[in-house]
Design a protein around this motif. Sequence first.
Motif, mmCIF file in Angstrom:
data_model
loop_
_atom_site.group_PDB
_atom_site.id
_atom_site.type_symbol
_atom_site.label_atom_id
_atom_site.label_comp_id
_atom_site.label_asym_id
_atom_site.label_seq_id
_atom_site.Cartn_x
_atom_site.Cartn_y
_atom_site.Cartn_z
ATOM 1 N N MET A 1 0.568 -1.449 -0.176
ATOM 2 C CA MET A 1 -0.214 -0.327 -0.226
ATOM 3 C C MET A 1 0.487 1.028 0.345
ATOM 4 S SD MET A 1 -2.857 1.245 2.841
ATOM 5 C CE MET A 1 -3.991 0.312 2.137
ATOM 6 N N SER A 2 0.656 2.138 -0.968
ATOM 7 C CA SER A 2 1.191 3.410 -0.885
ATOM 8 C C SER A 2 1.330 4.277 0.726
ATOM 9 C CB SER A 2 0.472 4.443 -2.246
ATOM 10 O OG SER A 2 1.403 5.755 -1.538
ATOM 11 N N ALA A 3 2.247 4.665 1.087
ATOM 12 C CA ALA A 3 2.380 5.690 1.899
ATOM 13 C C ALA A 3 1.605 6.105 2.236
ATOM 14 C CB ALA A 3 3.325 5.493 2.467
ATOM 15 N N THR A 4 1.645 7.378 0.997
ATOM 16 C CA THR A 4 0.378 8.399 1.335
ATOM 17 C C THR A 4 -0.735 7.942 1.317
ATOM 18 O OG1 THR A 4 0.699 8.378 -1.535
ATOM 19 C CG2 THR A 4 2.284 9.624 -0.177
ATOM 20 N N LEU A 5 -1.548 7.034 0.974
ATOM 21 C CA LEU A 5 -3.107 6.481 1.148
ATOM 22 C C LEU A 5 -3.766 6.444 2.323
ATOM 23 C CD1 LEU A 5 -3.834 5.050 -2.077
ATOM 24 C CD2 LEU A 5 -4.300 7.132 -1.363
ATOM 25 N N ALA A 6 -4.595 6.724 2.715
ATOM 26 C CA ALA A 6 -4.909 7.016 4.256
ATOM 27 C C ALA A 6 -5.368 5.262 4.050
ATOM 28 C CB ALA A 6 -6.179 7.227 4.613
ATOM 29 N N PRO A 7 -5.362 4.088 5.419
ATOM 30 C CA PRO A 7 -5.743 3.019 5.365
ATOM 31 C C PRO A 7 -7.732 3.229 5.150
ATOM 32 C CG PRO A 7 -4.383 3.436 7.211
ATOM 33 C CD PRO A 7 -4.672 5.146 6.616
ATOM 34 N N HIS A 8 -7.776 2.024 4.230
ATOM 35 C CA HIS A 8 -9.247 2.114 3.774
ATOM 36 C C HIS A 8 -9.962 0.794 4.473
ATOM 37 C CE1 HIS A 8 -7.942 4.403 0.381
ATOM 38 N NE2 HIS A 8 -9.051 4.640 0.784
ATOM 39 N N TYR A 9 -10.961 0.801 5.103
ATOM 40 C CA TYR A 9 -11.807 -0.669 5.762
ATOM 41 C C TYR A 9 -12.716 -1.569 4.822
ATOM 42 C CZ TYR A 9 -8.245 0.949 9.169
ATOM 43 O OH TYR A 9 -7.612 1.442 9.613
ATOM 44 N N THR A 10 -12.613 -1.760 4.075
ATOM 45 C CA THR A 10 -13.658 -2.710 2.598
ATOM 46 C C THR A 10 -13.499 -4.035 3.413
ATOM 47 O OG1 THR A 10 -12.180 -2.508 1.326
ATOM 48 C CG2 THR A 10 -12.892 -0.683 1.665
ATOM 49 N N GLY A 11 -14.832 -4.675 2.780
ATOM 50 C CA GLY A 11 -15.606 -5.765 3.052
ATOM 51 C C GLY A 11 -15.690 -5.827 4.230
ATOM 52 N N LEU A 12 -16.535 -7.579 4.637
ATOM 53 C CA LEU A 12 -17.475 -7.745 5.125
ATOM 54 C C LEU A 12 -16.104 -9.553 5.912
ATOM 55 C CD1 LEU A 12 -20.984 -8.289 5.462
ATOM 56 C CD2 LEU A 12 -19.535 -10.651 5.927
ATOM 57 N N PHE A 13 -16.174 -9.130 7.237
ATOM 58 C CA PHE A 13 -15.754 -10.644 6.701
ATOM 59 C C PHE A 13 -15.982 -11.101 8.492
ATOM 60 C CE2 PHE A 13 -12.427 -7.696 5.464
ATOM 61 C CZ PHE A 13 -11.907 -8.261 4.594
ATOM 62 N N ARG A 14 -16.882 -12.704 8.582
ATOM 63 C CA ARG A 14 -16.709 -13.386 10.218
ATOM 64 C C ARG A 14 -15.863 -13.887 10.497
ATOM 65 N NH1 ARG A 14 -22.473 -12.937 9.171
ATOM 66 N NH2 ARG A 14 -23.067 -12.408 6.970
ATOM 67 N N HIS A 15 -16.014 -13.903 11.603
ATOM 68 C CA HIS A 15 -15.009 -14.699 12.717
ATOM 69 C C HIS A 15 -15.406 -14.769 14.058
ATOM 70 C CE1 HIS A 15 -11.238 -13.797 10.139
ATOM 71 N NE2 HIS A 15 -11.805 -12.571 10.286
ATOM 72 N N ALA A 16 -14.942 -15.735 14.724
ATOM 73 C CA ALA A 16 -15.752 -15.968 16.135
ATOM 74 C C ALA A 16 -14.083 -15.720 17.148
ATOM 75 C CB ALA A 16 -15.352 -17.448 16.048
ATOM 76 N N LEU A 17 -15.243 -15.296 18.229
ATOM 77 C CA LEU A 17 -13.891 -14.875 19.233
ATOM 78 C C LEU A 17 -13.575 -15.846 20.041
ATOM 79 C CD1 LEU A 17 -16.151 -12.780 21.530
ATOM 80 C CD2 LEU A 17 -14.393 -11.530 20.511
ATOM 81 N N ASP A 18 -11.781 -16.447 20.227
ATOM 82 C CA ASP A 18 -11.263 -16.872 21.107
ATOM 83 C C ASP A 18 -12.036 -17.316 22.150
ATOM 84 O OD1 ASP A 18 -9.914 -15.525 22.135
ATOM 85 O OD2 ASP A 18 -7.611 -16.197 21.028
ATOM 86 N N ASP A 19 -11.528 -18.093 23.442
ATOM 87 C CA ASP A 19 -11.419 -18.041 24.720
ATOM 88 C C ASP A 19 -11.392 -16.850 25.769
ATOM 89 O OD1 ASP A 19 -8.988 -18.699 23.902
ATOM 90 O OD2 ASP A 19 -8.949 -20.398 25.609
ATOM 91 N N LYS A 20 -10.195 -16.111 24.351
ATOM 92 C CA LYS A 20 -9.992 -14.825 25.533
ATOM 93 C C LYS A 20 -10.489 -13.327 25.074
ATOM 94 C CE LYS A 20 -5.778 -17.058 27.082
ATOM 95 N NZ LYS A 20 -3.951 -16.465 26.928
ATOM 96 N N ASN A 21 -11.999 -14.417 24.493
ATOM 97 C CA ASN A 21 -12.393 -11.930 24.047
ATOM 98 C C ASN A 21 -12.191 -11.747 22.989
ATOM 99 O OD1 ASN A 21 -14.645 -13.482 25.376
ATOM 100 N ND2 ASN A 21 -14.446 -11.921 27.419
ATOM 101 N N ARG A 22 -10.376 -12.602 22.519
ATOM 102 C CA ARG A 22 -9.960 -12.416 21.379
ATOM 103 C C ARG A 22 -10.525 -12.107 19.739
ATOM 104 N NH1 ARG A 22 -4.081 -14.699 23.201
ATOM 105 N NH2 ARG A 22 -5.857 -15.932 22.439
ATOM 106 N N LEU A 23 -10.626 -11.475 19.250
ATOM 107 C CA LEU A 23 -10.969 -11.598 17.826
ATOM 108 C C LEU A 23 -9.685 -11.270 16.581
ATOM 109 C CD1 LEU A 23 -14.126 -11.743 16.139
ATOM 110 C CD2 LEU A 23 -14.334 -9.716 16.303
ATOM 111 N N THR A 24 -9.616 -11.478 15.312
ATOM 112 C CA THR A 24 -8.386 -11.254 14.424
ATOM 113 C C THR A 24 -9.416 -10.751 13.585
ATOM 114 O OG1 THR A 24 -7.544 -14.472 14.701
ATOM 115 C CG2 THR A 24 -7.574 -12.487 12.920
ATOM 116 N N ILE A 25 -8.101 -9.639 13.411
ATOM 117 C CA ILE A 25 -8.524 -8.396 12.388
ATOM 118 C C ILE A 25 -7.956 -9.049 11.062
ATOM 119 C CG2 ILE A 25 -7.768 -6.396 11.545
ATOM 120 C CD1 ILE A 25 -10.133 -7.319 14.446
#
Length: 150
Positions: A1-25
Amino acid sequence: MSATLAPHYTGLFRHALDDKNRLTIPSAWRFAHGTDDVFLATPHPEGYIAVLPPAEVQKLYDKIAGMALSDGLGQDFVARFFAQTQSLWFDKSGRISLGAGLLEHAGIAKDAVLVGSLTKFNIYTPERWERVEARTSGENFGDIMRRLGL
């Protein structure tokens, strides 16, 4: 990703919490961030978790910093809002750890839907996300785009 572009958050993802309430990004969302970047997870009034990346956190910081100390109601709101807000960052495995209060607010027990909204991302229960999809589908989709000027 180019350093001049701001991050973009697009898309849909389904994940489950683990036993320590952590969620994969999703890796696509982590790519533009360093290990020291701090995000804010906030309870949204519509019953989901809004996750603000550093650029959005800075905008929020600037607004709060400009609030008059004499604005009692505003100060009370800010205190209540940030009492429910959590700072977070990605661990080495690309996960975030969500607190019990935020998970309870959003009704998330195990399964979560992560949805990008360009400048931030949101975390929903599958059921709440289905309701969002229903409200914004079909003819409503075009009407909403026109209302937003997109």
